[in-house]
Write a protein that holds these residues in place. Structure first.
Motif, PDB file in Angstrom:
ATOM      1  N   ALA A  10       1.953   4.943 -15.885  1.00 38.33           N
ATOM      2  CA  ALA A  10       1.549   5.704 -17.066  1.00 38.33           C
ATOM      3  C   ALA A  10       2.379   6.977 -17.171  1.00 38.33           C
ATOM      4  O   ALA A  10       2.960   7.438 -16.192  1.00 38.33           O
ATOM      5  CB  ALA A  10       0.069   6.057 -17.005  1.00 38.33           C
ATOM      6  N   ARG A  11       2.403   7.528 -18.400  1.00 38.39           N
ATOM      7  CA  ARG A  11       3.174   8.754 -18.634  1.00 38.39           C
ATOM      8  C   ARG A  11       2.567   9.503 -19.809  1.00 38.39           C
ATOM      9  O   ARG A  11       2.239   8.903 -20.838  1.00 38.39           O
ATOM     10  CB  ARG A  11       4.615   8.386 -18.943  1.00 38.39           C
ATOM     11  N   PHE A  12       2.431  10.829 -19.671  1.00 40.65           N
ATOM     12  CA  PHE A  12       2.062  11.693 -20.780  1.00 40.65           C
ATOM     13  C   PHE A  12       3.278  12.529 -21.145  1.00 40.65           C
ATOM     14  O   PHE A  12       3.912  13.130 -20.275  1.00 40.65           O
ATOM     15  CB  PHE A  12       0.893  12.615 -20.430  1.00 40.65           C
ATOM     16  N   SER A  18      10.385  10.799 -27.982  1.00 39.83           N
ATOM     17  CA  SER A  18      10.532   9.651 -27.089  1.00 39.83           C
ATOM     18  C   SER A  18       9.952   9.988 -25.720  1.00 39.83           C
ATOM     19  O   SER A  18       9.825  11.157 -25.348  1.00 39.83           O
ATOM     20  CB  SER A  18      11.991   9.224 -26.960  1.00 39.83           C
ATOM     21  N   SER A  19       9.593   8.940 -25.000  1.00 37.37           N
ATOM     22  CA  SER A  19       9.034   9.082 -23.664  1.00 37.37           C
ATOM     23  C   SER A  19       9.610   7.974 -22.798  1.00 37.37           C
ATOM     24  O   SER A  19       9.639   6.807 -23.215  1.00 37.37           O
ATOM     25  CB  SER A  19       7.508   8.963 -23.721  1.00 37.37           C
ATOM     26  N   THR A  20      10.073   8.320 -21.617  1.00 29.60           N
ATOM     27  CA  THR A  20      10.657   7.341 -20.706  1.00 29.60           C
ATOM     28  C   THR A  20       9.951   7.416 -19.359  1.00 29.60           C
ATOM     29  O   THR A  20       9.728   8.508 -18.832  1.00 29.60           O
ATOM     30  CB  THR A  20      12.164   7.613 -20.503  1.00 29.60           C
ATOM     31  N   TYR A  49      11.812  -2.261 -22.573  1.00 29.16           N
ATOM     32  CA  TYR A  49      11.735  -2.320 -21.112  1.00 29.16           C
ATOM     33  C   TYR A  49      13.058  -2.888 -20.643  1.00 29.16           C
ATOM     34  O   TYR A  49      13.437  -3.991 -21.036  1.00 29.16           O
ATOM     35  CB  TYR A  49      10.573  -3.206 -20.655  1.00 29.16           C
ATOM     36  N   ASN A  50      13.787  -2.114 -19.846  1.00 33.59           N
ATOM     37  CA  ASN A  50      15.113  -2.524 -19.387  1.00 33.59           C
ATOM     38  C   ASN A  50      16.017  -2.860 -20.568  1.00 33.59           C
ATOM     39  O   ASN A  50      16.822  -3.779 -20.522  1.00 33.59           O
ATOM     40  CB  ASN A  50      14.999  -3.706 -18.414  1.00 33.59           C
ATOM     41  N   GLY A  51      15.827  -2.145 -21.695  1.00 30.70           N
ATOM     42  CA  GLY A  51      16.646  -2.350 -22.885  1.00 30.70           C
ATOM     43  C   GLY A  51      16.200  -3.484 -23.787  1.00 30.70           C
ATOM     44  O   GLY A  51      16.786  -3.708 -24.844  1.00 30.70           O
ATOM     45  N   VAL A  87      10.888   2.748 -22.498  1.00 31.26           N
ATOM     46  CA  VAL A  87      11.237   3.822 -23.429  1.00 31.26           C
ATOM     47  C   VAL A  87      10.398   3.640 -24.688  1.00 31.26           C
ATOM     48  O   VAL A  87      10.480   2.602 -25.352  1.00 31.26           O
ATOM     49  CB  VAL A  87      12.741   3.824 -23.780  1.00 31.26           C
ATOM     50  N   VAL A  88       9.599   4.644 -24.997  1.00 35.93           N
ATOM     51  CA  VAL A  88       8.758   4.652 -26.193  1.00 35.93           C
ATOM     52  C   VAL A  88       9.403   5.593 -27.199  1.00 35.93           C
ATOM     53  O   VAL A  88       9.639   6.761 -26.894  1.00 35.93           O
ATOM     54  CB  VAL A  88       7.329   5.136 -25.862  1.00 35.93           C
TER      55      VAL A  88
END
Length: 106
Positions: A10-12, A18-20, A49-51, A87-88
């Motif tokens: 998870a990531r905030f 963008s968020s990676t 995911y992975n491009g 990558v979002v």
């Protein structure tokens, strides 16, 4: 083979377009599922995911004070194994919470 949980991550990200973050998959017959929650009017424009692009499943809208939240769900069948980046990308700068889970035996 039974369906089994593989791993989660998870990531905030605060105020970005963008968020990676890294997610690791292993095993066989895999699927990756990603949920993204945005504040305000920003919308996700894509996830990789992975491009490799994930497929959007759907969108939900929640209105709570002081902000509204949009949650979207995405998936990728047979994601690459190992540690790779998710990558979002978003339409506008916003707070974003992303959660990923991968499963085997799917």
């Amino acid at each position: 083979m039974a369906i089994a949980f593989d791993s989660g991550s998870a990531r905030f990200t605060n105020g970005a377009t963008s968020s990676t973050f890294s997610h690791t998959t292993a095993g066989s017959d895999r699927v990756l599922v990603v949920s993204v929650l945005f504040t305000g009017t920003s919308q996700p424009t894509g996830i990789t995911y992975n491009g490799v692009s994930l497929t959007k499943v759907g969108t939900g809208q929640s209105f709570t004070s002081p902000s509204s939240y949009t949650e979207t769900f995405w998936y990728l069948i047979a994601p690459a194994t190992g540690a790779n980046n998710i990558v979002v990308s978003a339409s506008a700068s916003a707070n974003c919470f992303s959660a990923a889970a991968s499963y085997t035996g799917v």
